[in-house]
Design a protein around this motif. Structure first.
Motif, PDB file in Angstrom:
ATOM      1  N   LYS A   1     -24.952  -2.440  -5.142  1.00 15.89           N
ATOM      2  CA  LYS A   1     -24.899  -1.386  -6.157  1.00 15.89           C
ATOM      3  C   LYS A   1     -24.465  -0.059  -5.530  1.00 15.89           C
ATOM      4  O   LYS A   1     -23.594   0.646  -6.067  1.00 15.89           O
TER       5      LYS A   1
ATOM      6  N   ARG B   1     -20.785  -0.111  -4.536  1.00 11.91           N
ATOM      7  CA  ARG B   1     -19.854   0.141  -5.642  1.00 11.91           C
ATOM      8  C   ARG B   1     -19.745   1.635  -5.932  1.00 11.91           C
ATOM      9  O   ARG B   1     -18.671   2.141  -6.269  1.00 11.91           O
ATOM     10  N   GLN B   2     -20.853   2.358  -5.787  1.00 16.07           N
ATOM     11  CA  GLN B   2     -20.838   3.800  -6.047  1.00 16.07           C
ATOM     12  C   GLN B   2     -19.985   4.551  -5.035  1.00 16.07           C
ATOM     13  O   GLN B   2     -19.372   5.572  -5.374  1.00 16.07           O
ATOM     14  N   TYR B   3     -19.926   4.033  -3.791  1.00 19.30           N
ATOM     15  CA  TYR B   3     -19.231   4.755  -2.731  1.00 19.30           C
ATOM     16  C   TYR B   3     -17.961   4.056  -2.254  1.00 19.30           C
ATOM     17  O   TYR B   3     -17.408   4.412  -1.218  1.00 19.30           O
TER      18      TYR B   3
END
Length: 440
Positions: A128, A131-133
């Protein structure tokens, strides 16, 4: 602590750490004094200084960030406008609070650095965050697959953000697979571990930097500059405190094996390192006391508070305290014969306040100095990246962490024996070259 005791689920509430420096001159934010601050940094005195200060009353001084597009980039300095895949790649080891709230956002804000891999005990959490970075799923590792970082050429630096007792193992393993290491402070839980970390990185020809954020922070560096220029006169006293009131008695910072001690290695080390860094001296003796109540479940293994007095060759003394059972408080004051410098709050990620006191036209003047906010973590990380590109020893290498750990051990010995304990002088320099000063 979460029922899953992997490092990722351990709250990281430690006080400030990190700042980065070292950047090219082209298109860079530089610091320039205005009004009183410019005069102070230039060492001005007399009528010019008197015209800028009101004796006996604090004066607010702002040091703005300005941009100078006309200077040439320094040699071996990457372009801050380079595509992300040209920047130095980091693997973040441990996804606790410090990584999530400070380090990963700082990497997004940095000029020369980027996150390219994550190491975690919680695969879903790591995916998770990845995916954000923009971290590829194939670049997410567990603690068991840590060595596979060797096969990822994008990873140049491994950033260790784990409980103190795990720093040595993961630093040594990183060096063995050919990666440079940026390690959170305190460096380890014993000087023997620190020495093994240094030797492992030297054997592998890899850089080792310890995350002493305050040594890259602009206001701390300004005070150190005043000291070097003798603006405060001969130094006499350093007074510092760093306290917080911890809660959950099951957290790792209260476990001796993981933490190496209580508030001393966690928050007290800020006071210790500031005394050494700001004065430019090494202490030769310490006297200390610790306190551990019998009826508080938080302090079954570690001390509740510590107080220590360091003595330096010049006659300077440093009186410091740290606590895990007091309301949050972070401050220091460095006093000399001709002036003083004070930060309150000090040591923090943000919101720092600096004041300077000195004689102006024979009268006492107090000047408050402000600096535009910066991401201290990004500055620190970018300094490491520049050292990797340049093949340069970091400003805070392993030797700096080793010396602090030796003093920590002397503090605990003094508290145990109730006697003053001598501190050995380091065999060589504990710091590398200063960060690029145009950023301060």
């Amino acid at each position: 602590m979460n029922s899953d005791d992997s490092p990722d689920h351990i709250n990281d509430s430690r006080p400030p750490e990190h700042a980065s420096g070292a950047q090219s001159r082209r298109g860079f934010l530089q610091r320039s004094g205005t009004g009183m601050a410019a005069l102070l940094m230039a060492g001005a005195s007399g009528p010019a200084l008197a015209a800028a200060a009101t004796p006996g009353a604090p004066n607010s001084v702002k040091l703005p960030l300005i941009q100078d597009p006309n200077t040439e980039p320094a040699e071996n300095t990457p372009d801050p406008n380079a595509e992300p895949d040209r920047r130095v790649g980091y693997a973040i080891v441990g996804l606790g609070r410090l990584s999530l709230n400070q380090i990963l956002p700082a990497l997004s804000a940095s000029k020369y650095s980027r996150v390219v891999a994550l190491v975690s005990g919680d695969a879903e959490k790591a995916k998770k965050i990845g995916r954000q970075y923009g971290v590829r799923e194939s670049a997410i590792y567990t603690y068991q697959t840590y060595e596979k970082l060797a096969d990822n050429p994008e990873v140049q630096v491994v950033y260790i953000v784990l409980p103190n007792g795990m720093h040595a193992e993961y630093t040594i393993r990183a060096a063995a697979i050919g990666k440079h290491v940026l390690c959170e402070k305190p460096m380890a839980v014993s000087s023997a571990e620190c020495q093994r970390m240094i030797e492992a990185c030297k054997k592998a020809n890899r850089l080792l930097m310890i995350a002493y954020r305050s040594q890259y922070e602009p206001m701390d560096r300004m005070i150190a500059k005043w000291v070097k220029e003798k603006q405060l006169g001969p130094l006499h006293e350093f007074i510092a405190g760093n306290s917080q009131n911890v809660g959950d008695p099951t957290q790792w910072r209260l476990k001796l094996a993981l933490a190496g001690g209580g508030p001393l290695p966690d928050v007290g080390i800020y006071c210790l390192n500031a005394a050494r860094f700001l004065s430019g001296e090494e202490p030769f003796e310490v006297f200390a006391t610790t306190y551990k109540p019998d009826d508080d479940p938080r302090f079954k293994e570690v001390e509740q508070s510590v107080q220590f007095l360091l003595r330096f060759p010049s006659g300077l003394t440093a009186t410091c305290m740290a606590s895990y059972a007091s309301h949050e408080s972070r401050f220091f004051r460095l006093q000399g014969a001709q002036g003083w410098a004070e930060m309150n709050p000090a040591f923090g990620y943000n919101g720092l306040q600096l004041r300077k006191g000195q004689l102006v036209e024979g009268k006492n003047a107090q000047i408050q100095i402000g600096i535009d906010p910066v991401d201290q973590f990004a500055r620190e990380i970018d300094h490491m990246s520049l050292c990797v590109v340049r093949g340069q020893t970091p400003h805070t290498p392993g030797e700096e962490g080793l010396q602090d750990q030796r003093i920590v051990e002397a503090i605990y010995e003094s508290a145990r024996t109730r006697r003053a304990v001598k501190i050995a002088v380091p065999a060589g320099p504990t710091r590398g070259p200063d960060p690029d000063e145009e950023n301060f």
